[in-house]
Design a protein around this motif. Structure first.
Motif, PDB file in Angstrom:
ATOM      1  N   ALA A   7       0.837  -1.203   0.000  1.00 58.60           N
ATOM      2  CA  ALA A   7       0.000   0.000   0.000  1.00 58.60           C
ATOM      3  C   ALA A   7       0.874   1.256   0.000  1.00 58.60           C
ATOM      4  O   ALA A   7       0.595   2.229  -0.713  1.00 58.60           O
ATOM      5  CB  ALA A   7      -0.922  -0.013   1.214  1.00 58.60           C
ATOM      6  N   ASN A  58     -12.142  -9.012  -1.328  1.00 58.15           N
ATOM      7  CA  ASN A  58     -12.246  -8.398  -0.006  1.00 58.15           C
ATOM      8  C   ASN A  58     -13.065  -9.276   0.950  1.00 58.15           C
ATOM      9  O   ASN A  58     -14.288  -9.335   0.823  1.00 58.15           O
ATOM     10  CB  ASN A  58     -12.926  -7.030  -0.174  1.00 58.15           C
ATOM     11  CG  ASN A  58     -13.234  -6.367   1.144  1.00 58.15           C
ATOM     12  OD1 ASN A  58     -12.496  -6.550   2.111  1.00 58.15           O
ATOM     13  ND2 ASN A  58     -14.311  -5.589   1.172  1.00 58.15           N
ATOM     14  N   MET A  98      -3.995  -5.356   3.542  1.00 59.88           N
ATOM     15  CA  MET A  98      -5.172  -4.485   3.656  1.00 59.88           C
ATOM     16  C   MET A  98      -5.691  -4.442   5.088  1.00 59.88           C
ATOM     17  O   MET A  98      -6.183  -3.411   5.544  1.00 59.88           O
ATOM     18  CB  MET A  98      -6.282  -4.967   2.709  1.00 59.88           C
ATOM     19  CG  MET A  98      -5.995  -4.701   1.242  1.00 59.88           C
ATOM     20  SD  MET A  98      -5.724  -2.945   0.892  1.00 59.88           S
ATOM     21  CE  MET A  98      -7.384  -2.288   1.007  1.00 59.88           C
ATOM     22  N   VAL A 131     -13.515  -1.134   2.565  1.00 58.61           N
ATOM     23  CA  VAL A 131     -12.355  -1.384   1.691  1.00 58.61           C
ATOM     24  C   VAL A 131     -12.182  -0.236   0.696  1.00 58.61           C
ATOM     25  O   VAL A 131     -11.054   0.168   0.395  1.00 58.61           O
ATOM     26  CB  VAL A 131     -12.429  -2.757   0.980  1.00 58.61           C
ATOM     27  CG1 VAL A 131     -13.368  -2.752  -0.220  1.00 58.61           C
ATOM     28  CG2 VAL A 131     -11.043  -3.206   0.550  1.00 58.61           C
ATOM     29  N   LYS A 134     -10.523   2.675   2.401  1.00 62.21           N
ATOM     30  CA  LYS A 134      -9.093   2.397   2.561  1.00 62.21           C
ATOM     31  C   LYS A 134      -8.357   2.546   1.225  1.00 62.21           C
ATOM     32  O   LYS A 134      -7.289   3.158   1.159  1.00 62.21           O
ATOM     33  CB  LYS A 134      -8.888   0.971   3.111  1.00 62.21           C
ATOM     34  CG  LYS A 134      -9.166   0.855   4.606  1.00 62.21           C
ATOM     35  CD  LYS A 134      -9.058  -0.590   5.085  1.00 62.21           C
ATOM     36  CE  LYS A 134      -7.655  -1.144   4.989  1.00 62.21           C
ATOM     37  NZ  LYS A 134      -6.750  -0.689   6.073  1.00 62.21           N
ATOM     38  N   LEU A 135      -8.952   1.993   0.166  1.00 60.74           N
ATOM     39  CA  LEU A 135      -8.300   2.079  -1.150  1.00 60.74           C
ATOM     40  C   LEU A 135      -8.180   3.538  -1.606  1.00 60.74           C
ATOM     41  O   LEU A 135      -7.163   3.937  -2.175  1.00 60.74           O
ATOM     42  CB  LEU A 135      -9.074   1.248  -2.178  1.00 60.74           C
ATOM     43  CG  LEU A 135      -8.953  -0.276  -1.999  1.00 60.74           C
ATOM     44  CD1 LEU A 135     -10.000  -1.005  -2.837  1.00 60.74           C
ATOM     45  CD2 LEU A 135      -7.548  -0.764  -2.370  1.00 60.74           C
TER      46      LEU A 135
END
Ligand code: AMP
Length: 289
Positions: A7, A58, A98, A131, A134-135
């Protein structure tokens, strides 16, 4: 195309691109890519200078009895397809990357996350918004590309972006279909030849509603009955929902005069499929935003 699993590395390449005056386009996916996904990548390629696609199945958005472990995965094929579309970066994180142990924060769009698929799949959209948030923080894109295929997801992501002041422009791309009308989906790979034929009933039910709307029918109740009737013609397919709602609030609408989202979900065997159309008050198919 560069494949990145970290990330932090993705954040660095995105920051560097933006510092150089480039616009970053982001396409989040769960992989097992098909032409629907690639249409998003192509639109991103046309609108942005740097294209980043993520492939991440995910776990947070799958229920305990759902298909997380058997969801189709083919990173090699996906990366070849993305490279052919001139995607610049593929973000391919592990689950641990993640969700490092100890993470306890969720993002939930209350009021919307329980509607449509959220009703049948409790917790699903909370997993999606967590998710995607976060992305967005990892990739920090200027634009993010989503498919109208997942119409409830589009409404929920738009609301999250608005409510949480994400500095990203959401671009919604039309549904890509097989030649016979079936909406492309990674889950179509689960269907055997008989089920593949049965699955067409979703599109048929939507086309029935479109035809009636074109002829001037505007009552959601009557249109829903007509759509559900078509669904019932295929005995092997179990209807989950057939709904006519406001495309943004996902609340039912009594008539379609102001435009509406017509959405269907059904089980073909154990495979859950979804599809939808947007209708305008005049009955014409509406464009996704
Ligand atoms: P998924 O890998 O299923 O999470 O999908 C990733 C993105 O591709 C989502 O924004 C979907 O809405 C989009 N997508 C999936 N199928 C299609 C399709 N048939 N046409 C257009 N977009 C699609």
């Amino acid at each position: 195309m560069l494949i990145l699993a970290s990330a932090a590395e993705v954040t660095v390449v995105s920051k560097e691109a933006r510092r150089a005056g480039k616009r970053v386009g982001f396409v989040p996916t769960m992989g097992a890519l098909h032409q629907g996904h690639l249409s998003l990548v192509r639109t991103a390629r046309a609108q942005a200078d740097v294209v980043i696609t993520s492939v991440f199945v995910n776990p947070l958005q799958f229920g305990p009895t759902e298909d997380f472990s058997k969801y189709p995965r083919d990173a090699e094929k996906d990366s070849a397809m993305l490279a052919a579309e001139k995607c610049d970066y593929l973000f391919l994180p592990s689950v641990e990357e993640m969700y490092p142990p100890g993470a306890t924060t969720w993002v939930n769009v209350e009021g919307l996350s329980e509607k449509l698929d959220g009703h049948s799949r409790p917790g699903h959209f909370r997993g999606v918004t967590t998710v995607v948030a976060k992305l967005f923080n990892i990739v920090q894109p200027d634009f993010a590309f989503f498919g109208q295929k997942d119409a409830a997801q589009v409404a929920i992501i738009n609301k999250m972006v608005h409510d949480l002041n994400f500095d990203v422009r959401i671009v919604v791309c039309p549904i890509m279909r097989e030649a016979d009308g079936l909406a492309m989906s990674s889950r179509n790979a689960y269907l055997n030849p008989d089920q593949r034929k049965q699955a067409l009933v979703l599109y048929r039910s939507l086309m029935r509603v479109q035809t009636l709307a074109d002829r001037g029918e505007s009552s959601s109740a009557r249109l829903k009955v007509a759509g559900a009737q078509v669904m019932a013609e295929e005995a092997a397919v179990k209807l989950d929902y057939f709904e006519i709602v406001n495309r943004d609030t996902l609340e039912p609408v009594a008539d379609i005069s102001g435009g509406a989202l017509v959405a269907v979900a059904a089980y073909v065997g154990s495979t859950r499929l979804i599809d939808n159309i947007l209708v305008t008050g005049k009955g014409n198919a509406a464009e996704p935003r």
